[in-house]
Every structure is written in structure tokens, then in C-alpha cells.
Design a protein around this motif. Structure first.
Motif, PDB file in Angstrom:
ATOM      1  N   SER A   1       0.664  -1.273   0.060  1.00 22.33           N
ATOM      2  CA  SER A   1      -0.020  -0.067  -0.015  1.00 22.33           C
ATOM      3  C   SER A   1       1.039   1.201   0.014  1.00 22.33           C
ATOM      4  O   SER A   1       0.618   2.112  -0.684  1.00 22.33           O
ATOM      5  CB  SER A   1      -0.938  -0.201   1.205  1.00 22.33           C
ATOM      6  N   ALA A   2       2.025   1.276   0.845  1.00 20.03           N
ATOM      7  CA  ALA A   2       2.796   2.525   0.887  1.00 20.03           C
ATOM      8  C   ALA A   2       3.410   2.746  -0.692  1.00 20.03           C
ATOM      9  O   ALA A   2       3.471   3.920  -1.004  1.00 20.03           O
ATOM     10  CB  ALA A   2       3.920   1.995   2.012  1.00 20.03           C
ATOM     11  N   VAL A   3       3.897   1.459  -1.089  1.00 23.16           N
ATOM     12  CA  VAL A   3       4.414   1.695  -2.605  1.00 23.16           C
ATOM     13  C   VAL A   3       3.502   2.412  -3.420  1.00 23.16           C
ATOM     14  O   VAL A   3       3.817   3.361  -4.218  1.00 23.16           O
ATOM     15  CB  VAL A   3       5.031   0.495  -3.057  1.00 23.16           C
ATOM     16  N   ILE A   4       2.194   1.540  -3.426  1.00 17.89           N
ATOM     17  CA  ILE A   4       1.213   2.284  -4.673  1.00 17.89           C
ATOM     18  C   ILE A   4       0.860   3.768  -4.297  1.00 17.89           C
ATOM     19  O   ILE A   4       0.952   4.424  -5.105  1.00 17.89           O
ATOM     20  CB  ILE A   4       0.037   1.345  -4.479  1.00 17.89           C
ATOM     21  N   VAL A   5       0.765   3.971  -3.031  1.00 20.48           N
ATOM     22  CA  VAL A   5       0.297   5.356  -2.555  1.00 20.48           C
ATOM     23  C   VAL A   5       1.412   6.515  -2.944  1.00 20.48           C
ATOM     24  O   VAL A   5       1.056   7.209  -3.642  1.00 20.48           O
ATOM     25  CB  VAL A   5      -0.285   5.527  -1.300  1.00 20.48           C
ATOM     26  N   SER A   6       2.536   6.059  -2.607  1.00 16.24           N
ATOM     27  CA  SER A   6       3.590   7.060  -2.954  1.00 16.24           C
ATOM     28  C   SER A   6       3.980   7.230  -4.306  1.00 16.24           C
ATOM     29  O   SER A   6       4.295   8.114  -4.960  1.00 16.24           O
ATOM     30  CB  SER A   6       5.077   6.473  -2.022  1.00 16.24           C
ATOM     31  N   ALA A   7       3.862   5.978  -5.289  1.00 16.19           N
ATOM     32  CA  ALA A   7       3.979   6.133  -6.791  1.00 16.19           C
ATOM     33  C   ALA A   7       3.005   7.104  -7.409  1.00 16.19           C
ATOM     34  O   ALA A   7       3.192   7.721  -8.089  1.00 16.19           O
ATOM     35  CB  ALA A   7       4.166   4.769  -7.162  1.00 16.19           C
ATOM     36  N   LYS A   8       1.748   6.702  -6.899  1.00 17.21           N
ATOM     37  CA  LYS A   8       0.727   7.653  -7.676  1.00 17.21           C
ATOM     38  C   LYS A   8       0.799   9.177  -7.165  1.00 17.21           C
ATOM     39  O   LYS A   8       0.689  10.131  -7.931  1.00 17.21           O
ATOM     40  CB  LYS A   8      -0.676   7.239  -7.060  1.00 17.21           C
TER      41      LYS A   8
ATOM     42  N   ALA B   1       3.751  10.506  -6.226  1.00 16.79           N
ATOM     43  CA  ALA B   1       4.818  10.923  -7.143  1.00 16.79           C
ATOM     44  C   ALA B   1       4.538  11.344  -8.484  1.00 16.79           C
ATOM     45  O   ALA B   1       5.159  12.585  -8.991  1.00 16.79           O
ATOM     46  CB  ALA B   1       6.167   9.973  -7.023  1.00 16.79           C
ATOM     47  N   ARG B   2       3.724  10.535  -9.096  1.00 18.28           N
ATOM     48  CA  ARG B   2       3.246  10.978 -10.430  1.00 18.28           C
ATOM     49  C   ARG B   2       2.846  12.437 -10.527  1.00 18.28           C
ATOM     50  O   ARG B   2       3.124  13.211 -11.378  1.00 18.28           O
ATOM     51  CB  ARG B   2       2.361   9.848 -10.918  1.00 18.28           C
ATOM     52  N   LYS B   3       1.757  12.515  -9.500  1.00 19.74           N
ATOM     53  CA  LYS B   3       1.006  13.639  -9.693  1.00 19.74           C
ATOM     54  C   LYS B   3       2.171  15.012  -9.059  1.00 19.74           C
ATOM     55  O   LYS B   3       1.910  16.016  -9.930  1.00 19.74           O
ATOM     56  CB  LYS B   3       0.040  13.657  -8.489  1.00 19.74           C
TER      57      LYS B   3
ATOM     58  N   ASN C   1       5.173  15.192 -10.112  1.00 17.96           N
ATOM     59  CA  ASN C   1       6.035  15.299 -11.292  1.00 17.96           C
ATOM     60  C   ASN C   1       4.759  15.965 -12.255  1.00 17.96           C
ATOM     61  O   ASN C   1       5.862  16.718 -12.977  1.00 17.96           O
ATOM     62  CB  ASN C   1       6.368  13.893 -11.923  1.00 17.96           C
ATOM     63  N   GLU C   2       3.856  15.827 -12.316  1.00 16.57           N
ATOM     64  CA  GLU C   2       2.970  16.618 -13.185  1.00 16.57           C
ATOM     65  C   GLU C   2       2.602  18.101 -12.704  1.00 16.57           C
ATOM     66  O   GLU C   2       1.831  18.990 -13.189  1.00 16.57           O
ATOM     67  CB  GLU C   2       1.590  15.886 -13.337  1.00 16.57           C
ATOM     68  N   GLY C   3       3.034  18.291 -11.513  1.00 16.30           N
ATOM     69  CA  GLY C   3       2.973  19.955 -11.090  1.00 16.30           C
ATOM     70  C   GLY C   3       1.934  20.008  -9.922  1.00 16.30           C
ATOM     71  O   GLY C   3       1.857  21.169  -9.499  1.00 16.30           O
ATOM     72  N   ALA C   4       1.732  18.956  -9.286  1.00 21.01           N
ATOM     73  CA  ALA C   4       0.881  18.986  -8.103  1.00 21.01           C
ATOM     74  C   ALA C   4       1.447  19.831  -6.814  1.00 21.01           C
ATOM     75  O   ALA C   4       2.811  19.634  -6.745  1.00 21.01           O
ATOM     76  CB  ALA C   4       0.464  17.669  -7.500  1.00 21.01           C
ATOM     77  N   GLU C   5       0.899  20.645  -6.108  1.00 22.41           N
ATOM     78  CA  GLU C   5       1.443  21.215  -5.068  1.00 22.41           C
ATOM     79  C   GLU C   5       1.754  20.411  -3.853  1.00 22.41           C
ATOM     80  O   GLU C   5       1.331  19.510  -3.597  1.00 22.41           O
ATOM     81  CB  GLU C   5       0.283  22.059  -4.543  1.00 22.41           C
ATOM     82  N   SER C   6       2.770  21.033  -3.291  1.00 22.99           N
ATOM     83  CA  SER C   6       3.429  20.324  -1.969  1.00 22.99           C
ATOM     84  C   SER C   6       2.511  20.304  -0.924  1.00 22.99           C
ATOM     85  O   SER C   6       1.767  21.222  -0.727  1.00 22.99           O
ATOM     86  CB  SER C   6       4.823  20.997  -1.676  1.00 22.99           C
ATOM     87  N   LEU C   7       2.574  19.317   0.002  1.00 30.23           N
ATOM     88  CA  LEU C   7       1.804  19.181   1.128  1.00 30.23           C
ATOM     89  C   LEU C   7       2.488  19.321   2.371  1.00 30.23           C
ATOM     90  O   LEU C   7       1.920  19.550   3.358  1.00 30.23           O
ATOM     91  CB  LEU C   7       1.098  17.490   1.317  1.00 30.23           C
ATOM     92  N   LEU C   8       3.751  19.502   2.235  1.00 36.17           N
ATOM     93  CA  LEU C   8       4.719  19.701   3.337  1.00 36.17           C
ATOM     94  C   LEU C   8       5.534  21.080   3.103  1.00 36.17           C
ATOM     95  O   LEU C   8       5.705  21.406   1.705  1.00 36.17           O
ATOM     96  CB  LEU C   8       5.699  18.661   3.635  1.00 36.17           C
ATOM     97  N   ASP C   9       5.912  21.874   4.151  1.00 37.25           N
ATOM     98  CA  ASP C   9       6.562  22.882   3.765  1.00 37.25           C
ATOM     99  C   ASP C   9       8.138  22.662   3.395  1.00 37.25           C
ATOM    100  O   ASP C   9       8.571  23.299   2.505  1.00 37.25           O
ATOM    101  CB  ASP C   9       6.737  24.089   5.198  1.00 37.25           C
ATOM    102  N   GLU C  10       8.388  21.791   4.116  1.00 36.10           N
ATOM    103  CA  GLU C  10       9.872  21.350   3.842  1.00 36.10           C
ATOM    104  C   GLU C  10      10.145  19.606   3.720  1.00 36.10           C
ATOM    105  O   GLU C  10       9.434  19.122   4.205  1.00 36.10           O
ATOM    106  CB  GLU C  10      10.980  21.613   5.035  1.00 36.10           C
TER     107      GLU C  10
ATOM    108  N   VAL D   1       9.352  10.536  -5.275  1.00 34.21           N
ATOM    109  CA  VAL D   1       8.884   9.325  -4.323  1.00 34.21           C
ATOM    110  C   VAL D   1       9.135   9.459  -3.071  1.00 34.21           C
ATOM    111  O   VAL D   1       8.623   9.244  -2.033  1.00 34.21           O
ATOM    112  CB  VAL D   1       9.571   8.226  -5.010  1.00 34.21           C
ATOM    113  N   SER D   2      10.489  10.082  -2.432  1.00 35.30           N
ATOM    114  CA  SER D   2      11.034  10.321  -1.293  1.00 35.30           C
ATOM    115  C   SER D   2      10.036  11.359  -0.678  1.00 35.30           C
ATOM    116  O   SER D   2       9.652  11.201   0.629  1.00 35.30           O
ATOM    117  CB  SER D   2      12.236  10.998  -1.296  1.00 35.30           C
ATOM    118  N   LYS D   3       9.565  12.314  -1.336  1.00 33.37           N
ATOM    119  CA  LYS D   3       8.684  13.293  -0.940  1.00 33.37           C
ATOM    120  C   LYS D   3       7.295  12.937  -0.394  1.00 33.37           C
ATOM    121  O   LYS D   3       6.718  13.309   0.527  1.00 33.37           O
ATOM    122  CB  LYS D   3       8.526  14.531  -1.699  1.00 33.37           C
ATOM    123  N   ALA D   4       6.853  11.859  -1.293  1.00 38.54           N
ATOM    124  CA  ALA D   4       5.484  11.403  -1.104  1.00 38.54           C
ATOM    125  C   ALA D   4       5.827  10.342   0.017  1.00 38.54           C
ATOM    126  O   ALA D   4       4.686  10.455   0.984  1.00 38.54           O
ATOM    127  CB  ALA D   4       5.183  10.592  -2.327  1.00 38.54           C
ATOM    128  N   LEU D   5       6.671   9.545   0.413  1.00 41.02           N
ATOM    129  CA  LEU D   5       6.930   8.838   1.613  1.00 41.02           C
ATOM    130  C   LEU D   5       6.800   9.691   2.655  1.00 41.02           C
ATOM    131  O   LEU D   5       6.311   9.442   3.689  1.00 41.02           O
ATOM    132  CB  LEU D   5       8.070   7.928   1.390  1.00 41.02           C
TER     133      LEU D   5
END
Length: 66
Positions: A19-26, A28-30, A32-41, A48-52
Motif C-alpha cells: 500500500s505504501a508503494v502504490i500510494v507513494s507512486a501515485k 509522485a506521479r502527480k 511530477n505533473e505539477g501538484a502542489e506540495s503538502l509539506l513546507d520542507e 517518491v521520497s517526498k511522497a513517503l
């Protein structure tokens, strides 16, 4: 090898490593397409690291099926 966040933490948050791999991959793809960050840093530089990190920060989680 995954150093941060740890796999045990991810499994606690998502229920399984799969589940962690699937959620983070999806997410990460978003990102990469320009989605806004959910964290400040982020510690990591790759999407993928940011998604994790977002999973660990409770900003991202798998959708529960009913």
C-alpha cells in the motif's frame, strides 16, 4: 535500502508495504505533473521520497475500501 522514512513507520501508516508503494507512486506521479506540495520542507529530493515523507506526516494515506 530505504533509510528515511523507515519501512516499519510506513507499514504502520498504510497497513502494508504494498500500500505504501502504490500510494507513494501515485502521489509522485502527480507531483511530477505539477501538484502542489503538502509539506513546507522535505528531506528528500526525489518525488517518491517526498511522497513517503507525506505519508509519515499524515498528509497522505491509502483510501480504505468498503
Amino acid at each position: 535500502m530505504l533509510s528515511y522514512p523507515g519501512m516499519n513507520e510506513l507499514v504502520e501508516k498504510c497497513g502494508s508495504a504494498f500500500s505504501a508503494v502504490i500510494v507513494s507512486a501515485k502521489r509522485a506521479r502527480k507531483m511530477n505533473e505539477g501538484a502542489e506540495s503538502l509539506l513546507d520542507e522535505y528531506r528528500g529530493t526525489k518525488d517518491v521520497s517526498k511522497a513517503l515523507e507525506e505519508i509519515i506526516a499524515d498528509k497522505l494515506r491509502p483510501v480504505e475500501k468498503r
